[in-house]
Structure formats: C-alpha cells, structure tokens
Scaffold this motif. Structure first.
Motif, mmCIF file in Angstrom:
data_model
loop_
_atom_site.group_PDB
_atom_site.id
_atom_site.type_symbol
_atom_site.label_atom_id
_atom_site.label_comp_id
_atom_site.label_asym_id
_atom_site.label_seq_id
_atom_site.Cartn_x
_atom_site.Cartn_y
_atom_site.Cartn_z
ATOM 1 N N VAL A 137 41.683 -6.483 -2.279
ATOM 2 C CA VAL A 137 40.916 -5.460 -2.998
ATOM 3 C C VAL A 137 39.728 -4.997 -2.170
ATOM 4 O O VAL A 137 39.478 -3.790 -2.028
ATOM 5 C CB VAL A 137 40.449 -6.006 -4.360
ATOM 6 C CG1 VAL A 137 39.461 -5.047 -5.022
ATOM 7 C CG2 VAL A 137 41.644 -6.250 -5.283
ATOM 8 N N TRP A 145 39.183 -1.257 -0.657
ATOM 9 C CA TRP A 145 38.004 -0.481 -1.066
ATOM 10 C C TRP A 145 37.230 -0.004 0.167
ATOM 11 O O TRP A 145 36.816 1.164 0.232
ATOM 12 C CB TRP A 145 37.119 -1.346 -1.955
ATOM 13 C CG TRP A 145 35.792 -0.727 -2.297
ATOM 14 C CD1 TRP A 145 35.560 0.272 -3.197
ATOM 15 C CD2 TRP A 145 34.517 -1.079 -1.747
ATOM 16 N NE1 TRP A 145 34.211 0.573 -3.236
ATOM 17 C CE2 TRP A 145 33.555 -0.250 -2.358
ATOM 18 C CE3 TRP A 145 34.105 -2.016 -0.804
ATOM 19 C CZ2 TRP A 145 32.197 -0.329 -2.042
ATOM 20 C CZ3 TRP A 145 32.763 -2.105 -0.495
ATOM 21 C CH2 TRP A 145 31.820 -1.265 -1.105
ATOM 22 N N ALA A 154 41.752 0.560 -9.335
ATOM 23 C CA ALA A 154 42.053 -0.868 -9.274
ATOM 24 C C ALA A 154 42.480 -1.388 -10.641
ATOM 25 O O ALA A 154 43.435 -2.165 -10.756
ATOM 26 C CB ALA A 154 40.842 -1.638 -8.761
ATOM 27 N N GLN A 155 41.788 -0.958 -11.688
ATOM 28 C CA GLN A 155 42.122 -1.419 -13.035
ATOM 29 C C GLN A 155 43.503 -0.932 -13.463
ATOM 30 O O GLN A 155 44.271 -1.683 -14.083
ATOM 31 C CB GLN A 155 41.057 -0.957 -14.027
ATOM 32 C CG GLN A 155 39.724 -1.677 -13.853
ATOM 33 C CD GLN A 155 38.608 -1.080 -14.691
ATOM 34 O OE1 GLN A 155 38.687 0.080 -15.120
ATOM 35 N NE2 GLN A 155 37.562 -1.852 -14.923
ATOM 36 N N THR A 208 37.176 1.715 -8.864
ATOM 37 C CA THR A 208 37.316 0.726 -9.924
ATOM 38 C C THR A 208 38.384 1.136 -10.921
ATOM 39 O O THR A 208 39.199 0.308 -11.375
ATOM 40 C CB THR A 208 35.969 0.530 -10.646
ATOM 41 O OG1 THR A 208 34.987 0.091 -9.695
ATOM 42 C CG2 THR A 208 36.086 -0.492 -11.768
ATOM 43 N N GLN A 209 38.415 2.425 -11.260
ATOM 44 C CA GLN A 209 39.438 2.922 -12.187
ATOM 45 C C GLN A 209 40.837 2.742 -11.610
ATOM 46 O O GLN A 209 41.758 2.292 -12.301
ATOM 47 C CB GLN A 209 39.180 4.399 -12.500
ATOM 48 C CG GLN A 209 40.173 4.996 -13.490
ATOM 49 C CD GLN A 209 39.904 6.482 -13.743
ATOM 50 O OE1 GLN A 209 39.069 7.094 -13.089
ATOM 51 N NE2 GLN A 209 40.616 7.056 -14.688
ATOM 52 N N THR A 256 32.769 4.382 -5.773
ATOM 53 C CA THR A 256 33.134 3.121 -6.405
ATOM 54 C C THR A 256 33.614 3.239 -7.852
ATOM 55 O O THR A 256 34.581 2.557 -8.224
ATOM 56 C CB THR A 256 31.977 2.118 -6.283
ATOM 57 O OG1 THR A 256 31.795 1.826 -4.881
ATOM 58 C CG2 THR A 256 32.255 0.832 -7.026
ATOM 59 N N PRO A 257 33.039 4.064 -8.730
ATOM 60 C CA PRO A 257 33.603 4.175 -10.081
ATOM 61 C C PRO A 257 35.063 4.620 -10.081
ATOM 62 O O PRO A 257 35.879 4.110 -10.859
ATOM 63 C CB PRO A 257 32.698 5.205 -10.755
ATOM 64 C CG PRO A 257 31.401 5.091 -10.027
ATOM 65 C CD PRO A 257 31.778 4.831 -8.601
#
Length: 315
Positions: A202, A206, A231-232, A228-229, A224-225
C-alpha cells in the motif's frame, strides 16, 4: 493454499496449582528486554496490576520501571525463576540466544512467550528448545507501535501452546488485542511478514501515485483522500478474491487479466514519459505477463497467486 482463520480464545481465570505456583514464584510475569517495545510491554502489565520482574543487558533502562514497582533481576536465570511466565522482546534471535545461553532447568514447568521478531523456522526451533526444557511456549508478533501497547489498537498475534494461551489469556490481554492463531509456532511469524507485505504494498503504491501527481504540482495531501478511497474500494474486493484463491478457480467477475495488462502497460508508459521511476509498475507488468503466457488471460486478477506460489496449481 492452506487457509488459517484467526481464533480468539477466552478462559476463566485458572485456579489450578502447578510448578508455576511454587515458592520460587514471586511475581506474575517477567519481561526480558527493555528496548522501546519491551518497556511498553512492562508498563502495560504494571498498569494492569501485575507484579513484574524485569531484566535487560543494560540495567539502567529498568530504572523508570523499578520506580513504578517492577523488580529488577540480576540475571536472566533469576528473572525466569521469578515468575510463571517470561515474555521476551529483544532485538533479534541472536540476542535471544545469547541471553538464554545459560538457561535450561529454570524453564521447567514455566511459560515462555517470545515476542522477538524472526522467521517461522526460528520460531519453531525455539519451541523445540523450550520443549526440551519442559516449558510451554508461545511465539508472537506485535503488529503495533510502542505507544499503543496496552490498548485494543495493539494487535498481538500468538501461536504455539494453546494451553499456555488459555491459562494466561488475561495477562496477554493486558498487552493488547491478543489473538491465538493455531498450534504451529511459526504461524505468528508468517502472519507478521504477510501483514508487512500488505503494508509496504500500500505504501509503495501510494508513493508511486504521489510521484506521478507531483509532476503536475499536485501535492501529497491533496492526492491522499482520493488514494484512500481507491484503497478502501480495493480492500472490498479481497473477500471475493480470497474465495477464488481457496477454490483454485478465477472467474473474471470484474475484469480479466488481459484487461489489467492493458491498464498496467498504460501506467508504465505514463511513469516513464513523466520521468517517474517505473520499476514498481514494471514488476506488476512482469507478473501479469507470466500469467498471460500461462494462458490465464481470461481469468481474474486473483489468478496471479499461481505466479507467486511454489508448486502452483494450474486451473
């Protein structure tokens, strides 16, 4: 592939008497090794109300713990004799072997919990040595930073003697979220490196994205937001892919490997054109290329497991 499910086990406080409650026992637990993590472990069991003996090669590191009620042992042997359970957290297995070189009969009837990082075979070898000394042993992996020890955020993976885990579960729970994985002492070390693989995968992915967007003056905080989305959403695919891997069958419910190959080639080209190091996406590309060469182009991404597994099965 074999599938190992984590099993949390709880037990009533044991009232059994054994050699663990002999007159030699003066404290509930011994902590051997007082680096940052070892001191955090000792602090956690002290805070939980346990009587604690500590030992460290450099005795000065024990001063703060002694001021809070811990007893300082003069040797590893006396430290082990002081408690029914010894928790060991030193730098590496070489340090562990050096510390325990003169310990043998002291282990008789006691429990050794090793939280020193190592590989699965080292854990199994230590278990064999402990067994020869008539000790029950657990090998563990700490998936946490020192500041979280003693809280539910600290994941403590343990494997080996189920009886030792069940008898001393309240003590182990004082360290964090203690989870028993199974009887194989090497399991915790395997889970540890498997978890690290996910973590670094991860983080490296990133960083690749940060580098790409940096060429357009988009900073890491802005990216980053969105990362993160993504990755989720990706994590949401894992259960379905896990079922495919366990069955050895990889239907392309979302996209075929051939489709993924096209996307990865695009990532490689863009990275190279922008002057961003493309070694990581080229690794992805090489794995997919091997799968395509093996005739798996119409299967799902999970089929790549067969490029990573020794003696991989073919579908």
């Amino acid at each position: 592939m074999a599938h190992h499910a984590s099993t949390r086990t709880s037990t009533e406080t044991s009232t059994e008497t054994s050699t663990e409650t002999s007159t030699e026992t003066s404290t509930d637990v011994t902590i051997i090794g007082l680096g940052l993590m070892g001191r955090a472990l000792a602090d956690a069991v002290l805070a939980a109300g346990h009587r604690v003996t500590v030992w460290n090669r450099t005795a000065a590191k024990a001063e703060g713990l002694v001021s809070r009620g811990a007893r300082l042992a003069e040797s590893v042997e006396s430290a082990v004799l002081a408690s029914p359970v010894s928790i060991v957290c030193v730098a590496d297995y070489e340090s562990l072997q050096q510390a325990f070189a003169s310990v043998s009969g002291e282990l008789d009837g006691r429990v050794l919990v090793n939280l020193t990082s190592g590989d699965p075979e080292q854990a199994r070898e230590l278990a064999r040595w402990a067994d020869q000394g008539s000790a029950r042993s657990l090998d563990g992996a700490i998936m946490a930073v020192p500041s979280t020890i003693g809280t539910a955020d600290a994941i403590i993976l343990l494997s080996g003697s189920r009886a030792a885990f069940e008898t001393h579960q309240p003590l182990l729970a004082a360290l964090g979220d203690a989870t028993f994985l199974g009887d194989d002492h090497g399991l915790s070390a395997l889970y540890d490196v498997a978890g690290l693989s996910v973590m670094w995968g991860v983080l490296n992915a990133w960083l690749q994205g940060v580098a790409l967007l940096g060429t357009a003056d988009v900073d890491a905080s802005t990216f980053t937001p969105f990362a993160t989305q993504v990755a989720q959403e990706t994590v949401g695919w894992l259960s379905g892919y896990a079922d495919q891997v366990d069955r050895g069958s990889y239907p392309p419910d979302d996209a075929t490997l051939a489709t993924h190959a096209g996307g990865i080639a695009h990532l490689v080209r863009v990275s190279e054109r922008l002057g961003v190091d493309a070694e990581l996406p080229r690794l992805f590309q090489s794995l997919v290329a091997r799968a395509l060469a093996a005739g798996q182009g119409d299967q799902s991404y999970a089929a790549l497991i067969e490029q990573l597994t020794p003696g991989a099965r073919t579908s």
